[in-house]
Scaffold this active site. Structure first.
Site, PDB file in Angstrom:
ATOM      1  N   ASP A 196      -5.521   2.558  -1.597  1.00  0.00           N
ATOM      2  CA  ASP A 196      -6.134   3.315  -0.826  1.00  0.00           C
ATOM      3  C   ASP A 196      -6.464   4.646  -1.453  1.00  0.00           C
ATOM      4  O   ASP A 196      -5.621   5.536  -1.510  1.00  0.00           O
ATOM      5  CB  ASP A 196      -5.263   3.646   0.265  1.00  0.00           C
ATOM      6  CG  ASP A 196      -5.953   4.124   1.742  1.00  0.00           C
ATOM      7  OD1 ASP A 196      -6.601   5.336   1.478  1.00  0.00           O
ATOM      8  OD2 ASP A 196      -5.851   3.813   2.746  1.00  0.00           O
ATOM      9  N   GLN A 256      -9.514   0.663  -0.144  1.00  0.00           N
ATOM     10  CA  GLN A 256      -9.800   1.375   1.106  1.00  0.00           C
ATOM     11  C   GLN A 256     -10.428   2.862   0.854  1.00  0.00           C
ATOM     12  O   GLN A 256      -9.779   3.437   0.050  1.00  0.00           O
ATOM     13  CB  GLN A 256      -8.745   1.202   1.987  1.00  0.00           C
ATOM     14  CG  GLN A 256      -8.130  -0.042   2.609  1.00  0.00           C
ATOM     15  CD  GLN A 256      -7.183  -0.043   3.357  1.00  0.00           C
ATOM     16  OE1 GLN A 256      -6.833  -0.840   3.944  1.00  0.00           O
ATOM     17  NE2 GLN A 256      -6.281   1.107   3.798  1.00  0.00           N
ATOM     18  N   GLU A 260       0.847  -1.113  -0.110  1.00  0.00           N
ATOM     19  CA  GLU A 260       0.022  -0.010   0.032  1.00  0.00           C
ATOM     20  C   GLU A 260       0.753   1.257   0.001  1.00  0.00           C
ATOM     21  O   GLU A 260       1.400   1.509   1.028  1.00  0.00           O
ATOM     22  CB  GLU A 260      -1.002  -0.102   1.373  1.00  0.00           C
ATOM     23  CG  GLU A 260      -1.724   1.188   1.473  1.00  0.00           C
ATOM     24  CD  GLU A 260      -2.577   1.325   2.758  1.00  0.00           C
ATOM     25  OE1 GLU A 260      -3.356   2.173   2.675  1.00  0.00           O
ATOM     26  OE2 GLU A 260      -2.227   0.634   3.688  1.00  0.00           O
ATOM     27  N   GLU A 304     -11.363   2.629   5.863  1.00  0.00           N
ATOM     28  CA  GLU A 304     -10.517   2.941   6.981  1.00  0.00           C
ATOM     29  C   GLU A 304     -10.525   4.519   7.062  1.00  0.00           C
ATOM     30  O   GLU A 304      -9.690   5.263   6.474  1.00  0.00           O
ATOM     31  CB  GLU A 304      -9.049   2.437   6.376  1.00  0.00           C
ATOM     32  CG  GLU A 304      -8.139   2.499   7.222  1.00  0.00           C
ATOM     33  CD  GLU A 304      -6.797   2.285   6.949  1.00  0.00           C
ATOM     34  OE1 GLU A 304      -5.964   1.633   7.557  1.00  0.00           O
ATOM     35  OE2 GLU A 304      -6.246   2.658   5.816  1.00  0.00           O
TER      36      GLU A 304
END
Length: 172
Positions: free
Chosen positions: A92, A118, A57, A154
């Protein structure tokens, strides 16, 4: 790594997030990249033994200054070097929005290697709908592009957790 794989096996978890961590000062980036790729290749082999796909990530430089992996392009290059069948991208959208912006185009470009997504809004890292991102547009694009993996939440609720889940009602 062994403990993480033990947990993944016990929980039947198909993904394992391998964090890059902070870049040590004074070490050439090329050295860090080759060490990181070698470590990821080893970890991917260990994960494959249990049918787990590791993911990496990119994280923005504002929330974690000095984090080694910051952009989707960097993540994609590392995945290409290790092998996309062995390693995936944890995309993300919050981190991408801060570091690079243009999140729909980046999802489109990297879709073949995205194993997990995310969400959180920017600024504040709160639930979708509290910041600058046009989430209906983004979610429609993700659907149109055919992403079939999980999208994790998240974020830090801006208020009470239950009330903060209202953003999700149109997507049920």
């Amino acid at each position: 790594m062994k403990r993480a794989l033990d947990y993944a096996a016990a929980l039947s978890c198909p993904r394992l997030h391998l964090m890059a961590g902070l870049a040590p000062a004074g070490v050439p980036r090329d050295t860090l990249l080759s060490t990181y790729a070698a470590n990821l290749a080893w970890a991917a082999e260990e994960c494959a033994k249990l049918g787990v796909k590791p993911v990496i990530e990119p994280i923005n430089h504002r929330d974690i200054p000095g984090f080694f992996l910051n952009t989707m392009a960097e993540g994609a290059a590392i995945i290409e070097a290790v092998g996309p069948e062995k390693l995936g991208l944890q995309f993300d959208l919050y981190h991408c929005q801060i570091t690079e912006g243009d999140i729909v185009k980046r999802v489109e470009k990297h879709l073949p290697i995205i194993a997990h997504m995310q969400v959180a809004d920017n600024p504040g890292r709160n639930e979708p709908g509290t910041g600058e991102v046009n989430w209906p547009f983004v979610f429609q694009a993700i659907d149109r592009l055919g992403f079939r993996g999980w999208i994790g939440c998240e974020y830090r609720p801006a208020g009470e957790t239950e009330a903060g889940l209202g953003w999700f009602a149109p997507y049920k």
